[in-house]
Scaffold this active site. Structure first.
Site, mmCIF file in Angstrom:
data_model
loop_
_atom_site.group_PDB
_atom_site.id
_atom_site.type_symbol
_atom_site.label_atom_id
_atom_site.label_comp_id
_atom_site.label_asym_id
_atom_site.label_seq_id
_atom_site.Cartn_x
_atom_site.Cartn_y
_atom_site.Cartn_z
ATOM 1 N N GLY A 156 31.443 47.700 46.550
ATOM 2 C CA GLY A 156 32.174 47.662 47.834
ATOM 3 C C GLY A 156 33.455 48.526 48.177
ATOM 4 O O GLY A 156 34.215 48.205 49.037
ATOM 5 N N SER A 157 33.216 49.852 47.399
ATOM 6 C CA SER A 157 34.196 50.636 47.568
ATOM 7 C C SER A 157 33.991 51.418 49.108
ATOM 8 O O SER A 157 35.135 51.644 49.667
ATOM 9 C CB SER A 157 34.060 52.007 46.807
ATOM 10 O OG SER A 157 33.206 52.488 46.725
ATOM 11 N N ASN A 158 32.836 51.569 49.458
ATOM 12 C CA ASN A 158 32.832 51.877 50.987
ATOM 13 C C ASN A 158 33.009 50.632 52.070
ATOM 14 O O ASN A 158 33.945 51.077 52.850
ATOM 15 C CB ASN A 158 31.198 52.177 51.485
ATOM 16 C CG ASN A 158 30.739 53.479 50.835
ATOM 17 O OD1 ASN A 158 31.276 54.668 51.500
ATOM 18 N ND2 ASN A 158 29.975 53.577 49.663
ATOM 19 N N MET A 206 21.650 46.323 48.816
ATOM 20 C CA MET A 206 20.178 46.680 48.112
ATOM 21 C C MET A 206 19.141 45.993 48.597
ATOM 22 O O MET A 206 18.078 46.033 47.830
ATOM 23 C CB MET A 206 20.623 46.290 46.530
ATOM 24 C CG MET A 206 21.762 47.128 45.960
ATOM 25 S SD MET A 206 21.664 48.862 46.285
ATOM 26 C CE MET A 206 20.392 49.176 45.108
ATOM 27 N N ARG A 207 18.756 45.254 49.625
ATOM 28 C CA ARG A 207 17.694 44.664 49.827
ATOM 29 C C ARG A 207 16.868 45.601 51.107
ATOM 30 O O ARG A 207 17.666 46.092 51.883
ATOM 31 C CB ARG A 207 17.899 43.270 50.530
ATOM 32 C CG ARG A 207 18.295 42.208 49.602
ATOM 33 C CD ARG A 207 18.809 40.892 50.343
ATOM 34 N NE ARG A 207 17.612 40.234 50.788
ATOM 35 C CZ ARG A 207 16.821 39.498 50.182
ATOM 36 N NH1 ARG A 207 16.815 39.458 49.144
ATOM 37 N NH2 ARG A 207 15.856 38.924 50.780
ATOM 38 N N LEU A 233 15.020 45.754 54.391
ATOM 39 C CA LEU A 233 15.060 44.945 55.661
ATOM 40 C C LEU A 233 13.919 44.704 56.284
ATOM 41 O O LEU A 233 12.852 45.756 56.436
ATOM 42 C CB LEU A 233 15.970 45.787 56.677
ATOM 43 C CG LEU A 233 17.349 46.042 55.884
ATOM 44 C CD1 LEU A 233 18.101 47.188 56.739
ATOM 45 C CD2 LEU A 233 18.170 44.785 56.299
ATOM 46 N N HIS A 267 24.005 56.527 52.250
ATOM 47 C CA HIS A 267 23.185 57.017 51.330
ATOM 48 C C HIS A 267 23.958 58.340 50.470
ATOM 49 O O HIS A 267 24.071 59.265 51.217
ATOM 50 C CB HIS A 267 21.762 57.315 51.689
ATOM 51 C CG HIS A 267 20.783 57.610 50.703
ATOM 52 N ND1 HIS A 267 20.428 56.567 49.656
ATOM 53 C CD2 HIS A 267 20.341 58.629 50.220
ATOM 54 C CE1 HIS A 267 19.513 57.154 48.802
ATOM 55 N NE2 HIS A 267 19.676 58.271 48.847
ATOM 56 N N GLU A 324 31.693 59.930 51.220
ATOM 57 C CA GLU A 324 30.999 58.790 51.757
ATOM 58 C C GLU A 324 32.172 57.824 52.191
ATOM 59 O O GLU A 324 32.455 57.490 53.429
ATOM 60 C CB GLU A 324 30.362 57.723 50.723
ATOM 61 C CG GLU A 324 29.166 58.277 50.243
ATOM 62 C CD GLU A 324 28.552 57.292 49.318
ATOM 63 O OE1 GLU A 324 28.460 56.111 49.470
ATOM 64 O OE2 GLU A 324 27.976 57.722 48.103
HETATM 65 C C1 GRF Z 1 27.296 54.065 47.583
HETATM 66 O O1 GRF Z 1 26.950 55.388 46.927
HETATM 67 C C2 GRF Z 1 26.194 53.917 48.385
HETATM 68 O O2 GRF Z 1 26.025 55.234 49.051
HETATM 69 C C3 GRF Z 1 24.993 53.752 47.861
HETATM 70 O O3 GRF Z 1 25.476 52.707 46.738
HETATM 71 C C4 GRF Z 1 26.858 52.999 46.508
HETATM 72 C C5 GRF Z 1 27.732 51.711 46.719
HETATM 73 O O4 GRF Z 1 28.742 51.824 46.568
HETATM 74 N N1 GRF Z 1 24.051 52.998 48.564
HETATM 75 P P1 GRF Z 1 29.963 50.791 46.962
HETATM 76 O O5 GRF Z 1 29.203 49.515 46.776
HETATM 77 O O6 GRF Z 1 30.117 51.157 48.456
HETATM 78 O O7 GRF Z 1 31.020 51.095 46.264
#
Ligand code: GRF
Length: 207
Positions: free
Chosen positions: A18-20, A96-97, A99, A115, A180
């Site tokens: 969940g860093s994004n 990760m699913r 859709l 991505h 990102e």
């Molecule tokens: C990110 O690099 C995203 O682009 C990819 O998985 C990673 C998820 O990172 N799909 P986070 O969970 O947001 O830290």
């Protein structure tokens, strides 16, 4: 294009760290940011993303895939949960699913994904491994609208980073991740400001 009076209602879908999500939550706290996260939904009970949501005072919802007969049923529940919270835009952040069409149709043009490669290069799993194996000198991050494919939807924004000779998957991932975190909140802001239009594959961001 007129600015909305109410912040855009965003739902974040996340399966892991969940860093994004955190970057988006942090952006939402900056004065004048035109969006807010109203719910974070995960398919994994222990996803750190759910803890981050709770820490930010945002509703954290776990939908257990085992409670549903198939992907379609799960995604219908997902759509219902998002609609019940009047979510206008979804942001997939490490979700990760794959859709189903039911979700894609319900959120057509209103679902984003991030991505960690310069799409269309290296979609799917292990993009950094793919990039290093291919020997590219530049990689990066892409924010795109989701469609029925894997990482194939119209591209809204990209940011590039150099690939160094001594890079590992981890060092490259860290460099891309920083982009990102910068890019995703920007794209959400542009959409909330009504500056993003899509024609076929071509996405335009008005100045
Ligand atoms: C990110 O690099 C995203 O682009 C990819 O998985 C990673 C998820 O990172 N799909 P986070 O969970 O947001 O830290």
């Amino acid at each position: 294009m007129s600015r909305r009076l109410e912040p855009l209602r965003v739902g974040v879908l996340a399966s892991g760290r969940g860093s994004n999500l955190q970057a988006i939550l942090d952006a939402c706290r900056t004065p004048g940011y035109p969006a807010r996260v109203v719910v974070v939904i995960s398919d994994r009970e222990r996803a750190a993303a759910l803890d981050r949501a709770r820490a930010a005072g945002v509703e954290a919802l776990w939908l257990n895939p085992k409670d549903f007969g198939d992907r379609e049923a799960f995604d219908l529940a997902l759509v219902r949960a998002l609609e019940a919270r009047r979510v206008e835009l979804t942001a997939h952040a490490g979700y990760m699913r794959i859709l189903s069409p039911a979700y894609i149709q319900a959120f057509a043009g209103r679902a984003l994904n991030v991505h960690p490669s310069l799409l269309p290069a290296f979609p799917g799993l292990h993009p950094h491994r793919q990039a290093l194996a291919h020997g590219v000198k530049v990689s990066g991050a892409t924010v795109h609208f989701t469609d029925e494919g894997v990482d194939t939807g119209p591209i809204v924004a990209q940011a590039s980073v150099p690939v160094h000779d001594d890079d590992t998957e981890d060092t490259l991932a860290a460099r891309v991740l920083a982009e990102e975190h910068r890019l995703y909140p920007d794209v959400i802001r542009w959409i909330a400001e009504g500056r993003v239009s899509v024609r076929g594959r071509i996405v335009t961001v008005a100045p």
